[in-house]
Design an enzyme around this catalytic site. Sequence first.
Site, short mmCIF file in Angstrom:
data_model
loop_
_atom_site.label_atom_id
_atom_site.label_comp_id
_atom_site.label_asym_id
_atom_site.label_seq_id
_atom_site.Cartn_x
_atom_site.Cartn_y
_atom_site.Cartn_z
N HIS C 133 0.87 -1.18 0.00
CA HIS C 133 0.00 0.00 0.00
C HIS C 133 0.91 1.23 0.00
CE1 HIS C 133 -2.83 2.92 1.82
NE2 HIS C 133 -3.80 2.10 1.47
N ASP C 211 3.20 -4.42 8.11
CA ASP C 211 1.98 -3.65 7.94
C ASP C 211 0.81 -4.62 8.12
OD1 ASP C 211 -0.24 -2.29 7.13
OD2 ASP C 211 0.53 -1.72 5.16
N GLN C 214 -4.45 -4.98 7.10
CA GLN C 214 -5.48 -5.92 6.64
C GLN C 214 -5.50 -7.19 7.48
OE1 GLN C 214 -7.83 -5.41 4.37
NE2 GLN C 214 -7.07 -3.40 3.73
N LYS C 237 -10.27 -0.27 10.61
CA LYS C 237 -10.50 -1.50 9.84
C LYS C 237 -10.87 -2.67 10.76
CE LYS C 237 -7.11 -0.22 6.33
NZ LYS C 237 -7.60 0.15 5.01
N CYS C 375 -4.79 2.54 -3.62
CA CYS C 375 -3.57 3.09 -3.00
C CYS C 375 -2.39 2.15 -3.21
CB CYS C 375 -3.75 3.34 -1.51
SG CYS C 375 -4.96 4.61 -1.16
#
Lengths: 134, 134, 417, 417
Positions: C133, C211, C214, C237, C375
């Site tokens: 991302h 990261d 998600q 999220k 993104c």
Amino acid sequence: MNTSLYQNAVVERSRHPRFAGHPAVFDLHGRGANPLCGDAVDVFVTREGMHVAHESHGCAIMTASADLMAGAVAGKSPEEIAALRRSFETTVKTGRENPELGELNALAGVSEFASRIRCATLPWSALAEALDHG
Amino acid sequence: MNTSLYQNAVVERSRHPRFAGHPAVFDLHGRGANPLCGDAVDVFVTREGMHVAHESHGCAIMTASADLMAGAVAGKSPEEIAALRRSFETTVKTGRENPELGELNALAGVSEFASRIRCATLPWSALAEALDHG
Amino acid sequence: MVGETMSATLQHIDIAAIREDFPILSQQVHGKTFVYLDSGASAQKPRQVIDAMSYVMEAQYANVHRGLHYMSEKTSDAYEVVRDKVAAFINAGSRDEIVFTRNATESINLVAYTYGRTVLKPGDAVAVSQMEHHANLVPWQMLRDAHGTELRIIKITDSGEIDFNSMEEVFADGKVKLLAITQMSNVLGSYTPVERLAKFAHERGAKILLDGSQAIVHRKVDVQAIDADFYVFSGHKLYGPTGIGVLYAKAELLEAMPPFLGGGDMIASVSYEKSTWAKPPHRFEAGTPAIIETIGLGAAIDYVQGIGFEAIAAHEQVLTEHALATLDNIEGLRIIGRAQDRGGVISFVMKDVHAHDIATLLDRQGIAVRAGQHCAEPLMGRLGVTSTARASFGVYTLPEEIDALAAGLQRIRKIFA
Amino acid sequence: MVGETMSATLQHIDIAAIREDFPILSQQVHGKTFVYLDSGASAQKPRQVIDAMSYVMEAQYANVHRGLHYMSEKTSDAYEVVRDKVAAFINAGSRDEIVFTRNATESINLVAYTYGRTVLKPGDAVAVSQMEHHANLVPWQMLRDAHGTELRIIKITDSGEIDFNSMEEVFADGKVKLLAITQMSNVLGSYTPVERLAKFAHERGAKILLDGSQAIVHRKVDVQAIDADFYVFSGHKLYGPTGIGVLYAKAELLEAMPPFLGGGDMIASVSYEKSTWAKPPHRFEAGTPAIIETIGLGAAIDYVQGIGFEAIAAHEQVLTEHALATLDNIEGLRIIGRAQDRGGVISFVMKDVHAHDIATLLDRQGIAVRAGQHCAEPLMGRLGVTSTARASFGVYTLPEEIDALAAGLQRIRKIFA
Ligand SMILES: Cc1ncc(COP(=O)(O)O)c(C=O)c1O
Ligand SMILES: Cc1ncc(COP(=O)(O)O)c(C=O)c1O
């Protein structure tokens, strides 16, 4: 108002401490500071007889705690002091008085004021620092 | 489903554009890009007769708009084109068809899709850029 | 297939009850049942989170860390309890390893500005993958341009997995000191093998930043088991509010990092000449924090843990398998990303139909999907597309919603036929 | 006095109705009526703000700027409308001059990192006053240490006003390129003469940054009339949520500034080699913003404007005069700060009683005040105190609450007598 913590013993000892001052001669020094509020306490130890003096710049609870501590530890060994500190910290966190603490029980009420517990324990950290690294 | 925007005219012109391509010779070039979605359109202008060709990489609305635009501006002066652009932008924002727009009215329905208005107006910005700074 | 899928789902998770918790799911959109397949962009909020935030504002609010009065103490407690919750949630070694930020983006930038500009030296390299991302790419570009570090790109395979040959090459000269990589692609749905990546980086003298934006939503994360050096995610999220994110970093790394933003609460002492910094995590939390949102995040973590990651993962697997099978049946539709280990984020393109047109036409049927570059513009180039449509799932997603998506796509195909 | 004051108050503002809007004010603390005199640290939230935030989460939520679907469009609209609202609220020349941040602290740091590290050159000086909050001091220290700018301190007078002689000295050599100064002290309650300060700075070739954290709550701010170059404030002091702040900057300044955080939404295009930046304000808003909180801030601005600044200012003046007169009557109490132009933030010390003991003992009576250094440690040194107690007022503050404070202080005096 519920001001039980600010009973005469605490207010009295903070206004007229018995062990305040910066001795000309001493063996060990420790400092405790709470940057969030600007409180600071210096502790000066003369090993012989475990005489403790303090210079307190802070609230009534901190000053009274420093002064009561100086009285309570006089003549004690570092090990006895460490044990006393543990008992004291338990009491100020739980509010349960402890006969072995004597006059120090005056501060048991600080348990009701979570943000002030640090005021009561700060002199003890300073003393521990003095005894550990002096 | 309410798909009024995607009537045959729009879908048809996007799938089989009449003015698509990159001419070997042209006078002016302009580019429109929407970085948020990756859409891009290149507009090539031959001054003589105001022939416009476009290379569109984007959605049906953008491609159809570019192609309908190329048809509508053929032979017009830059001033007429500027006026047409203003009318077109009003129509795609308000949804009110405008007789002077002719075939371009096929895109009036984009007014219901606020985030897609830019797709319809992008070729017009590219053309304006070509005419202004070519 | 659908019947089978549903019962599999219902074994693991009481979806009807869960859906009751999310008031927004009973809304209508354009007169149609609202089908929300954009949880990967941001999840909807359960009643429990909304209530927790309202409660703070209605009954227990004051600034934190500063007051000696009841409301401030209670609010500070409620705020700091969330630090414990987050630490437990990702199994951090200590609560002091949890820094609150605005979002995953800020967490990564914080690392780039502090660790990046001090521990990393000009000439050192940062490695990222092709499927990052922008949040995990642009900060390292900015660091490169400001500080003289190098930025290296690890290739992915055509199926959307990390290419370990490329990893070897990127690390070969020993210059890579930080591997910054996603745990789950927001485009391809691929999970990356994080334990293996961490081991790989550590063996070569590099730290690893994950990261988790998600992945955290779908899987139980254990930063100690992974041996992650840095781990980041966003509250929004994870069914929590916007405005709150998390940076986890190992204590010794945080200790060595200079502050990021200067101001109240991050200092030990201030004079005009010189200031000294508070210990982590407070060193990295300047000014009044997102108090209400942090408490909301705490409620979201409780909510997710109440369902349990075993159930969440099973539900996601059922949904994903159902979605892959269903979408593969649509003529002209191509799913982008075929990793072995993949989850409930599915990108696709359709022959002759641009992703934006798909999204708009689905929206008219009440179905919310994302379309665009997500993104991840450079990844689009790698995949040879300019944009994709994307359906992504949450704990509240029903197999029937995937069927609705498929029916909607069939209708679109007809329009463009 | 009290009777008089109250009727003056009630002419301007329907306090009873206002108090109904704040559910927390009917709470009890330690069995006592809750008297909240800590609004300067953070204000309480009206029902209107709580409802606006709940509404988003219950009925109209999705990520902004990215979606082509209904919920995303609606939420983007609701989010962007607040930018217009903020622009109108402070009379910015354009909505594009409004950047959303977490809080005033982040706003100032953003300027220090971007404008500070590019437009300001090593050797240039930044001037701040002696009465700055750490948020407007520490970022400039960090800039000094990282970038080689100088940091200069403008003195204040004993009454707590800017000393213009000191200003002349600090600016004399022409090196000061930025004056970063508060519009209202969070300790002394002084307002600074912002128009005059801006003129002063501009005539000497410097820009001006105003810290409006305290002032924005009490006064109508017109950034164009002031001719402010930068203006910052936090939502949570303005009856809005935490997690949202504002940076105003003149368009040409924002245009010239490089980005602060890298990630989604702040880019124009991204490739592995190079990225280009979006135009302001988006250039400075990386990642998912504080959507729910921004919408909450919009509701707070509506709320404050519904009351009107004329009424708010009149109410504040009545309260402040009443408080000064009442507190001055207490033996052994000394008010710190006697500026001509001052507002509803009042610091004081009491002979023989430490500020912390005051705060704790007042708390036991249900009265919330602040005690400590108020994130202004160097100012404490200037004032010759180690800490103060502070009472600060909001739109909901009653003259009777000041009387309760005075009564509480009298009781404390007896304990320590
Ligand atoms: C004058 C002043 N400036 C800056 C700040 C910092 O505000 P925040 O903590 O919301 O960033 C405050 C509030 O504490 C303040 O009173
Ligand atoms: C993989 C990944 N990383 C980072 C981000 C950025 O998250 P945020 O916008 O909350 O900072 C996202 C979400 O958009 C994401 O999917």
